[in-house]
Design a protein around this motif. Structure first.
Motif, short mmCIF file in Angstrom:
data_model
loop_
_atom_site.label_atom_id
_atom_site.label_comp_id
_atom_site.label_asym_id
_atom_site.label_seq_id
_atom_site.Cartn_x
_atom_site.Cartn_y
_atom_site.Cartn_z
N MET A 26 26.78 32.46 32.88
CA MET A 26 28.00 33.14 33.35
C MET A 26 28.88 32.23 34.20
O MET A 26 29.72 32.72 34.96
N SER A 27 28.72 30.94 34.11
CA SER A 27 29.58 30.01 34.85
C SER A 27 30.74 29.61 33.95
O SER A 27 30.56 28.94 32.94
N TYR A 28 31.92 30.06 34.32
CA TYR A 28 33.13 29.81 33.54
C TYR A 28 34.15 29.06 34.40
O TYR A 28 33.94 28.86 35.61
N ILE A 29 35.25 28.65 33.80
CA ILE A 29 36.32 28.01 34.55
C ILE A 29 36.88 29.05 35.51
O ILE A 29 37.43 30.07 35.07
N PRO A 30 36.77 28.85 36.82
CA PRO A 30 37.04 29.94 37.77
C PRO A 30 38.50 30.11 38.17
O PRO A 30 38.80 30.87 39.09
N ASP A 31 39.43 29.43 37.51
CA ASP A 31 40.84 29.57 37.86
C ASP A 31 41.33 30.98 37.54
O ASP A 31 40.84 31.63 36.62
N ARG A 32 42.36 31.42 38.28
CA ARG A 32 42.93 32.74 38.05
C ARG A 32 44.45 32.68 38.09
O ARG A 32 45.03 31.85 38.80
N ILE A 33 45.07 33.56 37.33
CA ILE A 33 46.53 33.65 37.28
C ILE A 33 46.92 34.85 38.13
O ILE A 33 46.51 35.98 37.86
N THR A 34 47.73 34.61 39.18
CA THR A 34 48.03 35.66 40.14
C THR A 34 49.53 35.77 40.41
O THR A 34 50.31 34.86 40.13
N LYS A 35 49.90 36.91 40.95
CA LYS A 35 51.29 37.22 41.23
C LYS A 35 51.90 36.22 42.21
O LYS A 35 51.25 35.79 43.16
N GLY A 47 37.77 39.88 44.18
CA GLY A 47 37.08 38.82 43.48
C GLY A 47 37.17 37.46 44.15
O GLY A 47 37.91 37.26 45.11
N PRO A 48 36.43 36.51 43.61
CA PRO A 48 36.34 35.17 44.21
C PRO A 48 37.57 34.32 43.89
O PRO A 48 38.28 34.55 42.92
N VAL A 49 37.80 33.36 44.74
CA VAL A 49 38.81 32.34 44.48
C VAL A 49 38.09 31.00 44.58
O VAL A 49 38.11 30.34 45.62
N GLU A 50 37.44 30.62 43.51
CA GLU A 50 36.65 29.40 43.50
C GLU A 50 37.37 28.26 42.80
O GLU A 50 36.95 27.11 42.90
N GLY A 51 38.42 28.59 42.07
CA GLY A 51 39.17 27.56 41.35
C GLY A 51 40.62 27.54 41.79
O GLY A 51 40.97 28.00 42.88
N GLU A 52 41.48 27.05 40.93
CA GLU A 52 42.91 26.98 41.23
C GLU A 52 43.57 28.32 40.96
O GLU A 52 43.12 29.11 40.14
N LEU A 53 44.70 28.55 41.64
CA LEU A 53 45.53 29.72 41.39
C LEU A 53 46.75 29.28 40.59
O LEU A 53 47.41 28.30 40.94
N TRP A 54 47.03 30.00 39.52
CA TRP A 54 48.18 29.73 38.67
C TRP A 54 49.16 30.88 38.79
O TRP A 54 48.76 32.03 38.96
N THR A 145 51.47 22.39 28.40
CA THR A 145 50.55 21.26 28.50
C THR A 145 49.45 21.30 27.46
O THR A 145 48.78 20.29 27.22
N GLY A 146 49.22 22.48 26.86
CA GLY A 146 48.12 22.63 25.92
C GLY A 146 46.76 22.60 26.59
O GLY A 146 45.74 22.41 25.92
N GLN A 147 46.72 22.84 27.91
CA GLN A 147 45.46 22.78 28.65
C GLN A 147 44.91 24.17 28.93
O GLN A 147 45.66 25.10 29.25
N VAL A 148 43.60 24.32 28.81
CA VAL A 148 42.97 25.57 29.16
C VAL A 148 43.16 25.85 30.65
O VAL A 148 43.10 24.94 31.48
N VAL A 149 43.40 27.11 30.97
CA VAL A 149 43.53 27.54 32.37
C VAL A 149 42.23 28.18 32.83
O VAL A 149 41.65 27.81 33.84
N THR A 150 41.75 29.15 32.07
CA THR A 150 40.51 29.84 32.43
C THR A 150 39.89 30.46 31.19
O THR A 150 40.59 30.80 30.23
N ASN A 151 38.57 30.60 31.22
CA ASN A 151 37.85 31.35 30.19
C ASN A 151 36.94 32.39 30.84
O ASN A 151 35.99 32.87 30.22
N ASP A 152 37.23 32.75 32.09
CA ASP A 152 36.40 33.68 32.86
C ASP A 152 36.73 35.11 32.43
O ASP A 152 37.55 35.79 33.04
#
Length: 340
Positions: A26-35, A47-54, A145-152
Motif C-alpha cells: 500500500m505504499s504509493y506516490i503520496p502527492d496530493r492535488i489540493t485547492k 489525511g497525511p501530507v507525506e509528498g508534494e502538494l499540487w 510534463t507527461g509526469q505522474v503526479v500520484t497513484n494513491d
C-alpha cells in the motif's frame, strides 16, 4: 509459490514463498492535488501530507484509469458522479498488460491521444527514472510534463470530492457527509480489508491455511453487509457515499471473476438476495453501470493472471443482462442518483 510477473503492474502481490498470505503493498506516490488558497495549494483537512502538494487547476491533469481494474474503476465513477469530465480528462488503458506496464492498446496507433505515450510506465519514468514499484492505475498525470503526479488510489477519489468542489456539477452527491464520516471510514476500512482486498487474499493465497483464513474472513464480512443493507438503501443510510462506490466495484466483479477465478465460491453474489439487489440498484444508476465493461474485466483477470489461469481461457458467462433486472430497493426510500 511466487506470483506471475505480470501482476507487478496491477495488484502488486508481495508474497515470495509458498505458505505466505497475500500482502498488498500500500505504499504509493503520496502527492496530493489540493485547492489553491492565497496562490498556493493548501494543506488538506484530512489525511497525511507525506509528498508534494499540487494545485487544483482545470485541464492540467489526466486521470489514467483502466475499466478492468476495481481500484481504477472507483475513480472513473467518482469523476462521473461529480461531473468533472470537462475538468480532468480521462485516459483508459486496455484490460491486459505485460510485466512492464498498462498499455493504451485501445487507442488509435496504441497511444494515449493526449499524453502521446504507449505505456503508462512512460509517465512514471518521466518523473522517477528509477521507479522501483509496479505501474498501477489509477494514476493522475500532469499533461504538460507527461509526469505522474500520484497513484494513491484512496486519496485520489477522496480529493476529487473534497478539493475539486468548486468544479463539481450542480447537484453532485455529497460522497463524504460530515455527520457520518467517522462511521463511514470504519465501514470502508472493514470493506477494504475483508472484501475489496479479501477476494485477492483468497485468490493469491500461498497456502491452504492462508486461503481458508481469507475465505472465512471474506464471508463473515459479506454476511455482515447482507444484514446491514437489509433495512437501509445504501451503506450509510439514504444517500450514496464513497463507501458505496468502494463496495460496488468489488461486487460488480464478484460472479464474473472472484467466485471462480479467486475461489470465493461459498455462493454467488446473485444468490445473496440483499447484496445482489443492492448491487443492481447501484448498477442501474447514472455513473455506475455505464463504467462497467464485463468483457474487459474478464479479459484482465483471466489473461493477466497466468499463474492462476495458465490456459488464458476467458469464460463466456455469466449473463450481464441480469444486472438490468428489477431490484425492488425503491421500497426502502432514500435518494438514488438521478440523471443529470
Amino acid at each position: 509459490m511466487a506470483p506471475d510477473e505480470n501482476d507487478a503492474a496491477d495488484d502488486k502481490p508481495t508474497y515470495t514463498e509458498k505458505g505466505k498470505a497475500f500482502d498488498r503493498d500500500m505504499s504509493y506516490i503520496p502527492d496530493r492535488i489540493t485547492k489553491v488558497v492565497d496562490g498556493a495549494p493548501r494543506r488538506p483537512e484530512h489525511g497525511p501530507v507525506e509528498g508534494e502538494l499540487w494545485p487544483v487547476e482545470p485541464g492540467r491533469y489526466r486521470l489514467v484509469a483502466a475499466k478492468a481494474c476495481p481500484w481504477a474503476n472507483r475513480s472513473i465513477i467518482v469523476r462521473r458522479l461529480l461531473g468533472l469530465e470537462d475538468v480532468i480528462s480521462l485516459g483508459m488503458p486496455g484490460p491486459t498488460h505485460d510485466k512492464r506496464s498498462w498499455t493504451f492498446d485501445l487507442d488509435p496507433d496504441g497511444k494515449d491521444p493526449v499524453l502521446g505515450i504507449e505505456r503508462l510506465q512512460e509517465a512514471y519514468l518521466a518523473r522517477f527514472p528509477d521507479y522501483p514499484k509496479g505501474i498501477t492505475v489509477p494514476a493522475v498525470v500532469e499533461v504538460a510534463t507527461g509526469q505522474v503526479v500520484t497513484n494513491d488510489f484512496p486519496w485520489i477519489t477522496h480529493d476529487l470530492f473534497s478539493e475539486w468542489r468548486d468544479h463539481h456539477r450542480p447537484g453532485a452527491p455529497d460522497l463524504w457527509p460530515d455527520d457520518v464520516r467517522e462511521e463511514m471510514e470504519a465501514v470502508m476500512q472493514r470493506i477494504f480489508t475483508e472484501v475489496n482486498n479479501g477476494v485477492y487474499r483468497c485468490g493469491f493465497a500461498g497456502s491452504q491455511e492462508a486461503y481458508d483464513d481469507a475465505y472465512d474472513r471474506l464471508w463473515t464480512a459479506m454476511d455482515w453487509l447482507e444484514e446491514r443493507l437489509a433495512d437501509r438503501r445504501f451503506l450509510m443510510g439514504d444517500t450514496v457515499t464513497e463507501a458505496d462506490v468502494r463496495l460496488f466495484t468489488t461486487l460488480a466483479r464478484f460472479d464474473a471473476v472472484y467466485h471462480g477465478h479467486f475461489k470465493c465460491n461459498r455462493n454467488k453474489l446473485s444468490e445473496m438476495p440483499v447484496l445482489w439487489a443492492y448491487a443492481r440498484d447501484l448498477f442501474q444508476m447514472p455513473g455506475f453501470g455505464e463504467t462497467i465493461d464485463f468483457d474487459q474485466i474478464k479479459a484482465h483477470y483471466y489473461v493477466v493472471h497466468t499463474d492462476i489461469n495458465p490456459t488464458g481461457i476467458v469464460p463466456k458467462g455469466p449473463d450481464a443482462d441480469a444486472w438490468l433486472t428489477p431490484h425492488g430497493r425503491e421500497v426502502l426510500g432514500g435518494e438514488p442518483i438521478q440523471p443529470w
